[in-house]
Design a protein around this motif. Sequence first.
Motif, mmCIF file in Angstrom:
data_model
loop_
_atom_site.group_PDB
_atom_site.id
_atom_site.type_symbol
_atom_site.label_atom_id
_atom_site.label_comp_id
_atom_site.label_asym_id
_atom_site.label_seq_id
_atom_site.Cartn_x
_atom_site.Cartn_y
_atom_site.Cartn_z
ATOM 1 N N ARG A 1 0.845 -1.199 0.000
ATOM 2 C CA ARG A 1 0.000 0.000 0.000
ATOM 3 C C ARG A 1 0.875 1.242 0.000
ATOM 4 O O ARG A 1 2.022 1.206 0.433
ATOM 5 N N GLU A 2 0.307 2.338 -0.413
ATOM 6 C CA GLU A 2 1.003 3.625 -0.396
ATOM 7 C C GLU A 2 0.762 4.305 0.951
ATOM 8 O O GLU A 2 -0.232 4.044 1.611
ATOM 9 N N ILE A 3 1.707 5.157 1.347
ATOM 10 C CA ILE A 3 1.570 5.897 2.597
ATOM 11 C C ILE A 3 2.104 7.315 2.393
ATOM 12 O O ILE A 3 3.120 7.519 1.741
ATOM 13 N N GLU A 4 1.365 8.282 2.923
ATOM 14 C CA GLU A 4 1.819 9.669 2.842
ATOM 15 C C GLU A 4 2.933 9.877 3.863
ATOM 16 O O GLU A 4 2.825 9.449 5.015
ATOM 17 N N ALA A 5 4.012 10.527 3.426
ATOM 18 C CA ALA A 5 5.183 10.701 4.286
ATOM 19 C C ALA A 5 5.871 12.018 3.984
ATOM 20 O O ALA A 5 5.607 12.656 2.973
ATOM 21 N N LYS A 6 6.758 12.390 4.891
ATOM 22 C CA LYS A 6 7.510 13.640 4.749
ATOM 23 C C LYS A 6 8.998 13.311 4.731
ATOM 24 O O LYS A 6 9.464 12.461 5.480
ATOM 25 N N VAL A 7 9.751 14.008 3.881
ATOM 26 C CA VAL A 7 11.197 13.819 3.796
ATOM 27 C C VAL A 7 11.831 14.537 4.988
ATOM 28 O O VAL A 7 11.677 15.746 5.147
#
Length: 147
Positions: free
Chosen positions: A76-82
């Motif tokens: 699955r895809e997941i929203e993330a921050k660098v």
Amino acid sequence: MRQLTSVLLVAIVAGILFSCGSGKKSQQIKDYKYTEEKAAVAGVLQKKVGDWIKEGVTCYGIVILTDKDGVPKKVREIEAKVISIQPDKIKMKAVEDLVLAPIAGCTKVGMKKGETWEEIDGDLFQTRDEAIKFIDTKYPETQLLIK
């Protein structure tokens, strides 16, 4: 009286010796120049991710749930921050919770908001649609289990 004079003399001499080099150090500190360099991804990781990746950017990563043999079962895809960028890896932080149904032999079934990981494969995307398209193309057999 002699002892007091000797102690004072030693203190004055020690003070002079220790203070002689401080003028040079002050000048060194004054002349010091610092140039901050931003890290950038390199090599294969750079080719895969592209130029859009920067610290602080929100994007989408991939979470893969595998069985005990390492075979992908759910993706699955997941929203993330660098968080940070190094030439060979990108430190990421999840900005949403993702729970996948458990599978036999696997104790971890997703990611929690705030959890971090180091992305070394470069499977990062600017939009959720790009991430889903990648999953559908690379892991089509796992999508049958989720839907």
